[in-house]
Every structure is written in structure tokens, then in C-alpha cells.
Design a protein around this motif. Sequence first.
Motif, short mmCIF file in Angstrom:
data_model
loop_
_atom_site.label_atom_id
_atom_site.label_comp_id
_atom_site.label_asym_id
_atom_site.label_seq_id
_atom_site.Cartn_x
_atom_site.Cartn_y
_atom_site.Cartn_z
N THR A 1 0.83 -1.19 0.00
CA THR A 1 0.00 0.00 0.00
C THR A 1 0.87 1.25 0.00
O THR A 1 1.73 1.41 0.87
N ARG A 2 0.65 2.13 -0.97
CA ARG A 2 1.39 3.39 -1.05
C ARG A 2 0.61 4.49 -0.33
O ARG A 2 -0.58 4.69 -0.59
N VAL A 3 1.27 5.18 0.57
CA VAL A 3 0.66 6.26 1.32
C VAL A 3 1.41 7.55 1.01
O VAL A 3 2.61 7.66 1.28
N SER A 4 0.71 8.52 0.43
CA SER A 4 1.34 9.79 0.07
C SER A 4 1.01 10.85 1.13
O SER A 4 -0.15 11.02 1.50
N VAL A 5 2.05 11.53 1.61
CA VAL A 5 1.89 12.51 2.69
C VAL A 5 2.68 13.77 2.36
O VAL A 5 3.84 13.69 1.93
N ALA A 6 2.08 14.93 2.58
CA ALA A 6 2.79 16.20 2.47
C ALA A 6 3.25 16.61 3.86
O ALA A 6 2.47 16.58 4.82
N VAL A 7 4.52 16.99 3.97
CA VAL A 7 5.07 17.33 5.29
C VAL A 7 6.07 18.47 5.15
O VAL A 7 6.77 18.57 4.15
N ASN A 8 6.09 19.33 6.14
CA ASN A 8 7.01 20.47 6.08
C ASN A 8 8.44 20.03 6.37
O ASN A 8 8.70 19.00 7.01
N ALA A 9 9.39 20.80 5.88
CA ALA A 9 10.80 20.42 5.92
C ALA A 9 11.32 20.23 7.35
O ALA A 9 12.08 19.30 7.62
N ASP A 10 10.93 21.11 8.27
CA ASP A 10 11.46 21.00 9.63
C ASP A 10 10.93 19.77 10.35
O ASP A 10 11.67 19.12 11.10
N SER A 11 9.69 19.40 10.12
CA SER A 11 9.18 18.16 10.70
C SER A 11 9.89 16.96 10.09
O SER A 11 10.23 16.00 10.78
N LEU A 12 10.13 17.03 8.78
CA LEU A 12 10.81 15.94 8.08
C LEU A 12 12.22 15.75 8.63
O LEU A 12 12.72 14.62 8.72
N ALA A 13 12.88 16.84 9.00
CA ALA A 13 14.26 16.78 9.48
C ALA A 13 14.36 16.43 10.97
O ALA A 13 15.46 16.13 11.45
N THR A 14 13.24 16.47 11.68
CA THR A 14 13.32 16.25 13.12
C THR A 14 12.56 15.00 13.57
O THR A 14 13.16 13.97 13.86
N TRP A 15 11.24 15.03 13.59
CA TRP A 15 10.49 13.96 14.24
C TRP A 15 9.69 13.06 13.30
O TRP A 15 9.34 11.95 13.67
N PHE A 16 9.40 13.50 12.08
CA PHE A 16 8.41 12.80 11.27
C PHE A 16 8.88 11.43 10.78
O PHE A 16 8.10 10.46 10.80
N LEU A 17 10.12 11.32 10.34
CA LEU A 17 10.59 10.03 9.84
C LEU A 17 10.57 8.96 10.93
O LEU A 17 10.23 7.80 10.68
N GLU A 18 10.90 9.36 12.15
CA GLU A 18 10.86 8.42 13.26
C GLU A 18 9.42 7.94 13.49
O GLU A 18 9.19 6.78 13.85
N ALA A 19 8.47 8.83 13.25
CA ALA A 19 7.06 8.45 13.40
C ALA A 19 6.70 7.32 12.45
O ALA A 19 5.98 6.38 12.81
N LEU A 20 7.21 7.38 11.23
CA LEU A 20 6.88 6.36 10.24
C LEU A 20 7.43 4.98 10.63
O LEU A 20 6.86 3.96 10.24
N THR A 21 8.52 4.96 11.39
CA THR A 21 9.08 3.67 11.81
C THR A 21 8.17 2.96 12.81
O THR A 21 8.34 1.77 13.08
N ARG A 22 7.21 3.69 13.37
CA ARG A 22 6.30 3.10 14.35
C ARG A 22 5.10 2.41 13.70
O ARG A 22 4.33 1.76 14.39
N VAL A 23 4.94 2.59 12.40
CA VAL A 23 3.84 1.92 11.71
C VAL A 23 4.16 0.43 11.66
O VAL A 23 5.24 0.04 11.21
N PRO A 24 3.27 -0.45 12.10
CA PRO A 24 3.55 -1.89 12.12
C PRO A 24 3.92 -2.44 10.75
O PRO A 24 3.32 -2.06 9.74
N ASP A 25 4.91 -3.32 10.71
CA ASP A 25 5.36 -3.91 9.45
C ASP A 25 4.25 -4.69 8.75
O ASP A 25 4.25 -4.80 7.52
N ARG A 26 3.32 -5.20 9.51
CA ARG A 26 2.24 -6.01 8.92
C ARG A 26 1.38 -5.20 7.96
O ARG A 26 0.67 -5.77 7.12
N GLU A 27 1.44 -3.86 8.08
CA GLU A 27 0.63 -3.02 7.18
C GLU A 27 1.18 -3.02 5.75
O GLU A 27 0.49 -2.66 4.82
N ARG A 28 2.46 -3.39 5.58
CA ARG A 28 3.09 -3.44 4.25
C ARG A 28 2.86 -2.15 3.46
O ARG A 28 2.26 -2.12 2.40
#
Length: 296
Positions: free
Chosen positions: A94-121
Motif C-alpha cells: 500500500t502506497r501512502v502519500s503525505v505532504a510534510v514540512n521540511a522542519d518536521s521531516l528533518a526532526t520527528w516525522f521520519l521516526e514516526a513512520l518507523t512506528r507503523v507496524p510492518d504487517r501493514e506493508r
Amino acid sequence: MMTELPLDQVRTLLAVVDEGTFDAAAAALHVTPSAVSQRVKALEQRTGRVLLVRTKPVRVTESGEVVVRFARQLARLERDALAELGMPGEGEVTRVSVAVNADSLATWFLEALTRVPDRERLCFELRREDEKRTAELLREGAVMAAVTSSAEAVAGCSVRLLGRMRYLAAASPEFVGRWLGGASVAGLGEVPVVTFDRSDDIQDGFLRELGRGGASAVRHAVPTSEGFLEAVALGLGWGMVPETQAGALLREGRLVALAPDRPVDVPLYWQQWKLDSPALAAVASAVAEAASEALG
């Protein structure tokens, strides 16, 4: 009165938008360019509105944005259904498209994505944009969710407060000594400043809050969050830096907070399509959890 939107026509419109031209859409759909043109024209006749501006690449009109958003939501629901049925093909990932501001992308947002369960594929397609403009991508149907500074929900979307990103006016010690004579904010409006791009006005807003007018005409535009922070640390100018991103540099003395008692807090919201989608729900939950820890 014809109120139905034929799915083949809707999907064809989306293909034209994604591919950029009628010919490219025809190749992707394995039909003739004439068939693509006829379907789009039929959809425009059915809706009574012009949906595309026939440029290269094509441009979507305001009415076209509504149909494109519907097409993407329909595709999202179809993929979710395939995944739940365990059917092969697009439903596998499943492809999920998200718009995110640069400062969030550089600080906390990518870590948030690692919390999505792998089973969601899931695989993520991130669009970097200023937090004041991410909602535009959501409105256009280009993404299905966005981190935005707008509390007003885009039509067909839900909105929730994530927290507030704190910014501090900062500069290097050398810059302070050279341009400010040791004074933190006196004359700040006349010295070089670093901005993200031409639409970045947080520095000007900070000076207006201090009653010192707008920032200097010497404005260095550095359009990456990491590059912006490094430019300030190297003394190219002063700037408003995210507190979480600049913390180490402040502790090391490479940066000086010019007005530590006058932070600027920018509220951030999560907006997403109102769909009963397991993929979107999983991402939203992970983002909210990470934001609650990273943002004030």
C-alpha cells in the motif's frame, strides 16, 4: 439529470493528471490517445465543467481537483479491499502519500513512520512543502494526508492538533560579535538573515512581534532544513531555528539564542481523507504518538 461518474472516465482523468499528457496516459492505460481524449471530454460534459487545462503537462482546474481527489480516494479504498481479501497485485503493498514540512521531516516525522507496524506493508511517498501550503496538496488530491499549520479542515478531510513546533531566533557567536556588537536583538532588522525560501516569513513575523519592522534586505535563501541550520551556525545570517533541531548546537556554543524568552510556537495539525482505511489509520496513529513526544 446524469449524476453518476463513470469509473473508467474518472480513472482516465487521474491517469492524465499523473502522467502529464494524454499520450502518456494512453500508454499507461494501454488504449489510444483518442480514447483517452474522448473519456475526459465525456466526463467534462457529464459534470458540466472544464476539468483540465490542455497544457503540457496538463493542469487541473478547481473542479478537476474535486474529481481527482475522488479518484485517488476510490483507488485507496480499492487497494485496502484487495489487501483485506488477500488478493495479489496492488493490494500487496500500500502506497501512502503525505505532504510534510521540511522542519518536521528533518526532526520527528521520519521516526514516526518507523512506528507503523510492518504487517501493514506500506511504502511512503513524501512530498516536502511549507506547512502553510501542504493543505493545498491535500486539496488538489495529490496526497492523502498532510502535516499542516492550518486548523481549517480541507473539504472531505478530518483534522487534529499534533502539537507546536518551537522556533528560536539564533545566530553564531561570531555573527553576534560582528554584526550586533554583542547585543542580542538591537539592530536585528538591519543585518543579514537566512530564510528557507521566498515565502518564509517567520523571521519577519518575529521582528514585528518585537516591534522592529521587517528583516534585512540581505536575505540568504537556503531551501533545506539541515542546510538552513548549518548556514546560521556558519554565520551567514541569523534565523529562526527549530529548538529540537538546534539543541546540540546551542549546548556546544555554536549557536546563541538571541531572545530565549521570546520563542515562536507554530501549531501543526494532521489532516487526512475521511476514509475507513486501515493504512491511513495506522499512519495517523503513529504520527500522533510521535508528535505528542516531540512537539510541545
